[in-house]
Design an enzyme around this catalytic site. Structure first.
Site, short mmCIF file in Angstrom:
data_model
loop_
_atom_site.label_atom_id
_atom_site.label_comp_id
_atom_site.label_asym_id
_atom_site.label_seq_id
_atom_site.Cartn_x
_atom_site.Cartn_y
_atom_site.Cartn_z
N SER A 139 0.85 -1.20 0.00
CA SER A 139 0.00 0.00 0.00
C SER A 139 0.88 1.25 0.00
O SER A 139 2.05 1.17 0.42
CB SER A 139 -0.87 -0.01 1.26
OG SER A 139 -1.52 1.23 1.43
N TYR A 152 -1.21 -1.31 10.49
CA TYR A 152 -1.46 -1.37 9.03
C TYR A 152 -0.24 -0.82 8.30
O TYR A 152 0.30 -1.48 7.41
CB TYR A 152 -2.73 -0.61 8.66
CG TYR A 152 -3.10 -0.83 7.20
CD1 TYR A 152 -3.65 -2.05 6.80
CD2 TYR A 152 -2.85 0.14 6.24
CE1 TYR A 152 -3.94 -2.30 5.46
CE2 TYR A 152 -3.15 -0.10 4.91
CZ TYR A 152 -3.70 -1.32 4.52
OH TYR A 152 -4.00 -1.55 3.19
N1 LIG Z 1 -8.90 -0.75 -1.00
C1 LIG Z 1 -7.89 0.06 -0.68
O1 LIG Z 1 -8.08 1.30 -0.54
C2 LIG Z 1 -6.49 -0.48 -0.55
C3 LIG Z 1 -5.41 0.40 -0.66
C4 LIG Z 1 -4.11 -0.09 -0.56
C5 LIG Z 1 -3.89 -1.44 -0.36
N2 LIG Z 1 -4.96 -2.29 -0.25
C6 LIG Z 1 -4.67 -3.72 -0.02
O2 LIG Z 1 -5.29 -4.47 -1.05
C7 LIG Z 1 -5.48 -5.81 -0.60
C8 LIG Z 1 -6.87 -6.28 -1.02
O3 LIG Z 1 -7.86 -5.51 -0.37
P1 LIG Z 1 -9.19 -4.98 -1.08
O4 LIG Z 1 -9.11 -3.52 -1.14
O5 LIG Z 1 -9.46 -5.74 -2.32
O6 LIG Z 1 -10.24 -5.33 0.08
P2 LIG Z 1 -11.48 -6.34 0.16
O7 LIG Z 1 -12.42 -6.08 -0.97
O8 LIG Z 1 -11.99 -6.20 1.55
O9 LIG Z 1 -10.81 -7.78 -0.05
C9 LIG Z 1 -10.01 -8.37 0.95
C10 LIG Z 1 -9.80 -9.84 0.61
O10 LIG Z 1 -8.96 -10.42 1.62
C11 LIG Z 1 -9.56 -11.65 2.06
N3 LIG Z 1 -9.21 -11.94 3.44
C12 LIG Z 1 -9.35 -11.12 4.53
N4 LIG Z 1 -9.00 -11.77 5.64
C13 LIG Z 1 -8.62 -13.02 5.27
C14 LIG Z 1 -8.17 -14.16 5.98
N5 LIG Z 1 -8.05 -14.16 7.31
N6 LIG Z 1 -7.86 -15.28 5.27
C15 LIG Z 1 -7.99 -15.30 3.93
N7 LIG Z 1 -8.43 -14.26 3.21
C16 LIG Z 1 -8.74 -13.13 3.87
C17 LIG Z 1 -11.07 -11.42 1.91
O11 LIG Z 1 -11.74 -12.68 1.71
P3 LIG Z 1 -12.66 -13.45 2.79
O12 LIG Z 1 -13.38 -12.41 3.62
O13 LIG Z 1 -13.57 -14.29 1.94
O14 LIG Z 1 -11.69 -14.27 3.58
C18 LIG Z 1 -11.11 -10.63 0.59
O15 LIG Z 1 -11.12 -11.50 -0.50
C19 LIG Z 1 -5.27 -5.79 0.93
O16 LIG Z 1 -4.01 -6.35 1.23
C20 LIG Z 1 -5.26 -4.29 1.27
O17 LIG Z 1 -4.45 -4.02 2.39
C21 LIG Z 1 -6.26 -1.85 -0.35
#
Ligand SMILES: NC(=O)c1ccc[n+]([C@@H]2O[C@H](COP(=O)([O-])OP(=O)(O)OC[C@H]3O[C@@H](n4cnc5c(N)ncnc54)[C@H](OP(=O)(O)O)[C@@H]3O)[C@@H](O)[C@H]2O)c1
Length: 260
Positions: A139, A152
């Site tokens: 991130s 985080y």
């Molecule tokens: N959205 C943003 O603004 C942003 C910005 C920078 C970086 N990121 C990073 O991008 C990545 C993806 O996030 P996203 O934005 O796509 O969010 P999201 O839509 O909430 O997706 C998160 C994913 O992680 C999985 N997950 C969470 N806890 C888990 C666990 N204990 N075991 C296995 N899977 C797990 C969830 O699946 P289940 O609930 O089905 O397990 C879901 O598929 C993350 O690493 C986040 O830190 C996001």
């Protein structure tokens, strides 16, 4: 018939992970889809099958040893892996002193322990094949520190540093490594942590998951830099974060991440 390449995506049930899975299927990959929500993974696998991809749901909670073992076994069983996307992650709200310890512990397990364990499993078939790719979704938070995001920012910095070190080892092995560093991206991330950034951050700060994933894959395929920062606004922000004095950064991040 030549075998299709195989990719494993963690956190494939939602957001950036789902978009990675779709983009990779469109590029001819078969997939191992990892997350806790098996129903969502099965729906995605069925959707990808219509494009000719074979997608296997791997239901696993990656904060647990059992979930990590199931994921490692899926890689061992396949006996090969061309691309790993370490994407699963979550955020928390509130200051460390008020946050449930278990939640912070789970973040360290998911963002640090799981990334290390699954990457090591992926390297086993990649090393003898002398090819492959490892993308870890870090991130822009990895470049800053802010109140309400202590672990985080720290765990995302681990992911970026881990990738930069791994890239040095993997370059001579023919394995490409990337730390993908997006800023605010429209996914379920902010809803899940009951955050209000979605309403508060200005529109120009938001990225689409499609743009994030396409930037990442284009840069990896081109053999580009280890760090991938999608969006001109975040390239500028990261440049400033790396070069401005600490007290100025403090003012900026206090504004962006202000918590009540
Ligand atoms: N959205 C943003 O603004 C942003 C910005 C920078 C970086 N990121 C990073 O991008 C990545 C993806 O996030 P996203 O934005 O796509 O969010 P999201 O839509 O909430 O997706 C998160 C994913 O992680 C999985 N997950 C969470 N806890 C888990 C666990 N204990 N075991 C296995 N899977 C797990 C969830 O699946 P289940 O609930 O089905 O397990 C879901 O598929 C993350 O690493 C986040 O830190 C996001």
């Amino acid at each position: 018939m030549p075998t299709r390449p195989l990719a494993l995506v963690t956190g494939a049930s939602s957001g950036i992970g789902t978009v990675f899975a779709r983009a990779l299927a469109a590029r001819g990959y078969d997939l191992l889809l990892v997350a806790r929500d098996g129903a969502r993974l099965r729906v995605l696998a069925a959707e990808l099958a219509t494009t000719g991809a074979s997608a296997t749901p791997v239901v696993a909670d990656l904060t647990t040893d059992a979930g990590l073992a199931v994921t490692e076994e899926a890689i061992t069983r396949a006996g090969r892996l061309d691309l790993l996307v370490n994407n699963a992650g979550f955020g928390t709200k509130g200051q460390l002193v008020d946050s449930p310890l278990q939640l912070q512990d789970q973040m360290l397990r998911l963002h640090v322990i799981a990334v290390n364990r699954i990457t090591c499993a992926a390297l086993q078939p990649m090393k003898p094949a002398r090819r492959g790719g490892i993308i870890t979704v870090s991130s822009v938070a990895s470049f800053i520190n802010s109140t309400g995001n202590v672990n985080y920012c720290a765990t995302k910095a681990y992911q970026r540093s881990f990738s930069e070190g791994l890239a040095l080892e993997c370059g001579p092995l023919g394995i490409r490594v990337q730390a993908l560093c997006p800023g605010f991206t429209h996914t379920e991330f902010h809803q899940r942590m009951a955050d209000d950034q979605q309403g508060r951050a200005p529109e120009w700060m938001w990225l689409s998951a499609d743009d994030v994933v396409q930037s990442s894959l284009r840069q990896l395929e081109a053999g580009g830099a280890t760090i991938c920062i999608p969006g001109a606004q975040y390239k500028v922000a990261v440049f400033l974060a790396r070069h401005l004095p600490l007290w100025v950064k403090g003012l900026m991040t206090r504004n962006v991440y202000k918590r009540d």
